[in-house]
Write a protein that holds these residues in place. Structure first.
Motif, PDB file in Angstrom:
ATOM      1  N   TYR A   1       7.354  -1.257 -12.275  1.00  0.00           N
ATOM      2  CA  TYR A   1       8.691  -0.991 -12.792  1.00  0.00           C
ATOM      3  C   TYR A   1       9.737  -1.289 -11.716  1.00  0.00           C
ATOM      4  O   TYR A   1      10.761  -1.909 -11.973  1.00  0.00           O
ATOM      5  N   CYS A   2       9.482  -0.850 -10.498  1.00  0.00           N
ATOM      6  CA  CYS A   2      10.425  -1.066  -9.393  1.00  0.00           C
ATOM      7  C   CYS A   2      10.529  -2.537  -8.991  1.00  0.00           C
ATOM      8  O   CYS A   2      11.555  -2.963  -8.461  1.00  0.00           O
ATOM      9  N   ALA A   3       9.487  -3.307  -9.231  1.00  0.00           N
ATOM     10  CA  ALA A   3       9.496  -4.723  -8.833  1.00  0.00           C
ATOM     11  C   ALA A   3      10.504  -5.537  -9.629  1.00  0.00           C
ATOM     12  O   ALA A   3      10.813  -6.665  -9.265  1.00  0.00           O
ATOM     13  N   HIS A   4      11.037  -4.971 -10.677  1.00  0.00           N
ATOM     14  CA  HIS A   4      12.041  -5.671 -11.477  1.00  0.00           C
ATOM     15  C   HIS A   4      13.456  -5.391 -10.988  1.00  0.00           C
ATOM     16  O   HIS A   4      14.424  -5.632 -11.699  1.00  0.00           O
ATOM     17  N   VAL A   5      13.558  -4.899  -9.759  1.00  0.00           N
ATOM     18  CA  VAL A   5      14.858  -4.598  -9.168  1.00  0.00           C
ATOM     19  C   VAL A   5      15.723  -5.870  -9.169  1.00  0.00           C
ATOM     20  O   VAL A   5      15.238  -6.946  -8.831  1.00  0.00           O
ATOM     21  N   PRO A   6      16.980  -5.766  -9.586  1.00  0.00           N
ATOM     22  CA  PRO A   6      17.838  -6.954  -9.532  1.00  0.00           C
ATOM     23  C   PRO A   6      18.162  -7.296  -8.080  1.00  0.00           C
ATOM     24  O   PRO A   6      18.380  -6.406  -7.259  1.00  0.00           O
ATOM     25  N   LEU A   7      18.156  -8.564  -7.763  1.00  0.00           N
ATOM     26  CA  LEU A   7      18.474  -9.004  -6.409  1.00  0.00           C
ATOM     27  C   LEU A   7      19.986  -9.017  -6.251  1.00  0.00           C
ATOM     28  O   LEU A   7      20.691  -9.703  -6.986  1.00  0.00           O
TER      29      LEU A   7
ATOM     30  N   ALA B   1       0.840  -1.207   0.000  1.00  0.00           N
ATOM     31  CA  ALA B   1       0.000   0.000   0.000  1.00  0.00           C
ATOM     32  C   ALA B   1       0.871   1.251   0.000  1.00  0.00           C
ATOM     33  O   ALA B   1       0.584   2.208  -0.725  1.00  0.00           O
ATOM     34  N   ALA B   2       1.940   1.243   0.784  1.00  0.00           N
ATOM     35  CA  ALA B   2       2.841   2.400   0.805  1.00  0.00           C
ATOM     36  C   ALA B   2       3.486   2.600  -0.559  1.00  0.00           C
ATOM     37  O   ALA B   2       3.620   3.731  -1.039  1.00  0.00           O
ATOM     38  N   ALA B   3       3.887   1.516  -1.206  1.00  0.00           N
ATOM     39  CA  ALA B   3       4.514   1.625  -2.531  1.00  0.00           C
ATOM     40  C   ALA B   3       3.540   2.205  -3.550  1.00  0.00           C
ATOM     41  O   ALA B   3       3.898   3.084  -4.331  1.00  0.00           O
ATOM     42  N   VAL B   4       2.317   1.730  -3.541  1.00  0.00           N
ATOM     43  CA  VAL B   4       1.323   2.168  -4.523  1.00  0.00           C
ATOM     44  C   VAL B   4       0.862   3.598  -4.259  1.00  0.00           C
ATOM     45  O   VAL B   4       0.617   4.352  -5.196  1.00  0.00           O
ATOM     46  N   HIS B   5       0.776   3.995  -2.996  1.00  0.00           N
ATOM     47  CA  HIS B   5       0.270   5.329  -2.654  1.00  0.00           C
ATOM     48  C   HIS B   5       1.351   6.384  -2.499  1.00  0.00           C
ATOM     49  O   HIS B   5       1.043   7.552  -2.271  1.00  0.00           O
ATOM     50  N   ASP B   6       2.611   5.996  -2.628  1.00  0.00           N
ATOM     51  CA  ASP B   6       3.685   6.974  -2.486  1.00  0.00           C
ATOM     52  C   ASP B   6       3.527   8.039  -3.571  1.00  0.00           C
ATOM     53  O   ASP B   6       3.538   7.724  -4.759  1.00  0.00           O
ATOM     54  N   PRO B   7       3.378   9.304  -3.190  1.00  0.00           N
ATOM     55  CA  PRO B   7       3.152  10.345  -4.191  1.00  0.00           C
ATOM     56  C   PRO B   7       4.404  10.707  -4.992  1.00  0.00           C
ATOM     57  O   PRO B   7       4.294  11.362  -6.023  1.00  0.00           O
ATOM     58  N   ASP B   8       5.559  10.278  -4.539  1.00  0.00           N
ATOM     59  CA  ASP B   8       6.808  10.592  -5.234  1.00  0.00           C
ATOM     60  C   ASP B   8       7.280   9.346  -5.982  1.00  0.00           C
ATOM     61  O   ASP B   8       7.694   8.364  -5.367  1.00  0.00           O
ATOM     62  N   PRO B   9       7.221   9.345  -7.310  1.00  0.00           N
ATOM     63  CA  PRO B   9       7.550   8.148  -8.088  1.00  0.00           C
ATOM     64  C   PRO B   9       8.969   7.633  -7.856  1.00  0.00           C
ATOM     65  O   PRO B   9       9.238   6.467  -8.056  1.00  0.00           O
ATOM     66  N   GLY B  10       9.857   8.479  -7.406  1.00  0.00           N
ATOM     67  CA  GLY B  10      11.230   8.045  -7.198  1.00  0.00           C
ATOM     68  C   GLY B  10      11.442   7.251  -5.930  1.00  0.00           C
ATOM     69  O   GLY B  10      12.517   6.682  -5.737  1.00  0.00           O
ATOM     70  N   PHE B  11      10.435   7.180  -5.061  1.00  0.00           N
ATOM     71  CA  PHE B  11      10.636   6.543  -3.768  1.00  0.00           C
ATOM     72  C   PHE B  11       9.842   5.260  -3.554  1.00  0.00           C
ATOM     73  O   PHE B  11      10.037   4.597  -2.546  1.00  0.00           O
ATOM     74  N   CYS B  12       8.948   4.892  -4.444  1.00  0.00           N
ATOM     75  CA  CYS B  12       8.169   3.675  -4.198  1.00  0.00           C
ATOM     76  C   CYS B  12       9.081   2.444  -4.120  1.00  0.00           C
ATOM     77  O   CYS B  12       8.755   1.462  -3.472  1.00  0.00           O
ATOM     78  N   LEU B  13      10.258   2.541  -4.727  1.00  0.00           N
ATOM     79  CA  LEU B  13      11.238   1.452  -4.637  1.00  0.00           C
ATOM     80  C   LEU B  13      11.587   1.149  -3.183  1.00  0.00           C
ATOM     81  O   LEU B  13      11.881   0.011  -2.835  1.00  0.00           O
ATOM     82  N   TRP B  14      11.547   2.143  -2.309  1.00  0.00           N
ATOM     83  CA  TRP B  14      11.886   1.946  -0.904  1.00  0.00           C
ATOM     84  C   TRP B  14      10.988   0.917  -0.237  1.00  0.00           C
ATOM     85  O   TRP B  14      11.384   0.291   0.736  1.00  0.00           O
ATOM     86  N   PHE B  15       9.796   0.734  -0.761  1.00  0.00           N
ATOM     87  CA  PHE B  15       8.859  -0.240  -0.206  1.00  0.00           C
ATOM     88  C   PHE B  15       8.793  -1.505  -1.054  1.00  0.00           C
ATOM     89  O   PHE B  15       8.600  -2.590  -0.537  1.00  0.00           O
ATOM     90  N   VAL B  16       8.950  -1.352  -2.357  1.00  0.00           N
ATOM     91  CA  VAL B  16       8.873  -2.512  -3.252  1.00  0.00           C
ATOM     92  C   VAL B  16      10.085  -3.421  -3.068  1.00  0.00           C
ATOM     93  O   VAL B  16       9.948  -4.643  -2.984  1.00  0.00           O
ATOM     94  N   GLU B  17      11.276  -2.846  -3.013  1.00  0.00           N
ATOM     95  CA  GLU B  17      12.495  -3.651  -2.929  1.00  0.00           C
ATOM     96  C   GLU B  17      12.487  -4.598  -1.726  1.00  0.00           C
ATOM     97  O   GLU B  17      12.702  -5.804  -1.895  1.00  0.00           O
TER      98      GLU B  17
END
Length: 141
Positions: A116-122, A65-81
């Protein structure tokens, strides 16, 4: 509504970030007058999310929910990763598909960014829980 009042999306993001902080046992920073409280809270949970070896199942929905609702597109990775590392890419993407299918317009846009962020390399050097897994270079466990 004045310019200083949060939008519905920002309120939802703050609520999601608060739930993540609560589940991690992170103390919420004091409210500030500049309207960046949710972002400061996200900063406060970032390090514990990446350093915790096991994340509780209860954290999955608030992270997404935090990733989807984050208003700043550059930061949703902080929750998705951390969600990808802890719960797996397939589970993360399944939830994002559900947001894309049934969410509001803002949630669908947020889910697209998170997709897009969910494709982060592990990367084994990034998170302790991955370091214990097999080293792909040596073939050793």
């Amino acid at each position: 509504m004045t310019e200083d009042e949060p939008t519905a999306g920002e309120t939802t993001f703050l609520a999601s970030a608060r739930e993540v902080a609560r589940l991690l046992g992170v103390t919420e920073p004091p409210a500030d007058p500049d309207g960046r409280h949710a972002r400061r809270l996200a900063h406060a949970v970032r390090k514990p999310l990446l350093e915790t070896a096991q994340l509780p199942q209860a954290l999955f929905a608030p992270l997404m929910a935090a990733a989807v609702h984050d208003p700043d597109p550059g930061f949703c990775l902080w929750f998705v990763e951390p969600a990808v590392y802890a719960f797996g890419r397939r589970r993360v993407m399944a939830v994002l598909v559900e947001y894309l299918r049934t969410g509001t317009a803002a949630e669908r846009a947020g889910a697209e960014r998170a997709w897009y962020c969910a494709h982060v390399p592990l990367r084994p050097d990034r998170v302790p829980r991955v370091r214990a897994r097999r080293n792909p270079r040596s073939g050793a466990r």
